[in-house]
Design an enzyme around this catalytic site. Sequence first.
Site, PDB file in Angstrom:
ATOM      1  N   GLU A  65      -5.306  -4.703  10.702  1.00  0.00           N
ATOM      2  CA  GLU A  65      -4.310  -3.640  10.822  1.00  0.00           C
ATOM      3  C   GLU A  65      -4.556  -2.883  12.132  1.00  0.00           C
ATOM      4  OE1 GLU A  65      -2.405  -2.601   6.790  1.00  0.00           O
ATOM      5  OE2 GLU A  65      -3.995  -1.174   7.203  1.00  0.00           O
ATOM      6  N   SER A  90       3.572  -1.948  10.308  1.00  0.00           N
ATOM      7  CA  SER A  90       5.018  -1.998  10.539  1.00  0.00           C
ATOM      8  C   SER A  90       5.633  -3.365  10.214  1.00  0.00           C
ATOM      9  CB  SER A  90       5.355  -1.571  11.979  1.00  0.00           C
ATOM     10  OG  SER A  90       4.962  -0.230  12.197  1.00  0.00           O
ATOM     11  N   HIS A 119      -9.602   1.338   5.058  1.00  0.00           N
ATOM     12  CA  HIS A 119      -8.304   1.497   5.744  1.00  0.00           C
ATOM     13  C   HIS A 119      -8.473   2.462   6.917  1.00  0.00           C
ATOM     14  CE1 HIS A 119      -4.145   2.622   6.480  1.00  0.00           C
ATOM     15  NE2 HIS A 119      -3.812   1.510   5.855  1.00  0.00           N
ATOM     16  N   GLY A 169       2.612   2.508  10.742  1.00  0.00           N
ATOM     17  CA  GLY A 169       3.548   3.615  10.592  1.00  0.00           C
ATOM     18  C   GLY A 169       4.280   3.999  11.865  1.00  0.00           C
ATOM     19  N   ASN A 205       0.870  -1.169   0.000  1.00  0.00           N
ATOM     20  CA  ASN A 205       0.000   0.000   0.000  1.00  0.00           C
ATOM     21  C   ASN A 205       0.910   1.223   0.000  1.00  0.00           C
ATOM     22  OD1 ASN A 205      -1.748   2.090   0.481  1.00  0.00           O
ATOM     23  ND2 ASN A 205      -2.393   1.405   2.527  1.00  0.00           N
ATOM     24  N   GLU A 212      -6.749   4.843   7.896  1.00  0.00           N
ATOM     25  CA  GLU A 212      -6.515   6.260   7.568  1.00  0.00           C
ATOM     26  C   GLU A 212      -7.758   6.862   6.908  1.00  0.00           C
ATOM     27  OE1 GLU A 212      -2.787   5.615   5.541  1.00  0.00           O
ATOM     28  OE2 GLU A 212      -1.909   5.067   7.470  1.00  0.00           O
ATOM     29  N   LYS A 267       0.191   4.226  -0.250  1.00  0.00           N
ATOM     30  CA  LYS A 267      -0.422   5.435   0.330  1.00  0.00           C
ATOM     31  C   LYS A 267      -0.162   6.621  -0.609  1.00  0.00           C
ATOM     32  CE  LYS A 267      -0.169   3.247   4.781  1.00  0.00           C
ATOM     33  NZ  LYS A 267      -0.077   3.342   6.234  1.00  0.00           N
TER      34      LYS A 267
HETATM   35  P1  13P Z   1       3.087   0.522   7.626  1.00  0.00           P
HETATM   36  O1  13P Z   1       3.601  -0.766   7.049  1.00  0.00           O
HETATM   37  O2  13P Z   1       3.812   1.729   7.101  1.00  0.00           O
HETATM   38  O3  13P Z   1       2.995   0.471   9.117  1.00  0.00           O
HETATM   39  O4  13P Z   1       1.581   0.712   7.078  1.00  0.00           O
HETATM   40  C1  13P Z   1       0.694  -0.353   7.197  1.00  0.00           C
HETATM   41  C2  13P Z   1      -0.540  -0.026   6.441  1.00  0.00           C
HETATM   42  O5  13P Z   1      -1.281   0.858   6.795  1.00  0.00           O
HETATM   43  C3  13P Z   1      -0.813  -0.797   5.218  1.00  0.00           C
HETATM   44  O6  13P Z   1      -2.087  -0.567   4.740  1.00  0.00           O
END
Ligand code: 13P
Length: 252
Positions: free
Chosen positions: A167, A212, A95, A173, A9, A97, A11
């Site tokens: 997640e 992560s 997601h 992150g 992903n 976010e 982002k």
């Molecule tokens: P990270 O791997 O940067 O923690 O992000 C995970 C994520 O949100 C994947 O959709």
Amino acid sequence: MRGRLVVGNWKMHGELAATARLLQALKAALTPVEGCAFAVCVPFPYLAQAAEALRGSALAWGAQDLSEHDAGAFTGEVSGNMLRDFACRYAIVGHSERRTLHGETDRTAGAKLGAALRSGLTPIVCVGETLAERERGDTEAVLARQIDALLQAQGVGALARSLLAYEPVWAIGTGHTATPDQAQRAHAFIRGRIAAADAAIAADLSVLYGGSVKSSNARELFSMPDVDGGLIGGASLAAGDFLAICAALSQR
Ligand code: 13P
């Protein structure tokens, strides 16, 4: 047997020249592995580039979101059929976010799950608790609420054509990866919740872990019985890291 997957992903990262280099590096190094699938979910503007670069490769592509509507006066939205025009296989749905920064809810996740399926996409539906919810001991209650909303909106049959991603928001992150044991417990809970509606669908459902994941912890996470792969944020932006995570899945 359940499919195993690693999905990147990206982002809101990338610019045209860098994404071209990343796509080429992944395409050149990845070879098909029996029982495993690999994909990247890129920002909408790079879908045409991904389709062009990756056609015929071992790497599929997808989007990070889609509209719950099929067409209409929805300024700024992108429909599932538009994603299919670029041969997307996957669309991430719900997601954290999107939930925390863009006001999405359990209801919108259920609606977007339906929209993705109507367009022939494979939705990757994200669930997971915040740190406060975990510390209050509410992890399972939150997962149950999120899963039940999907079941209520689209029926358990929809999950036969979907992927889930656990997640935990506190792991995204932050560098604080869930331990393999924490991931396994949450994945087993998710599978159990769905099994109560349909045991066969639950047994066949791939549940990815996200938060992560790095090349250094991927193998341990992927070795857990209910962890069927990963949804990778930051580490999907460097070809070497992402390829190492794909290799960890292949070696499970
Ligand atoms: P990270 O791997 O940067 O923690 O992000 C995970 C994520 O949100 C994947 O959709």
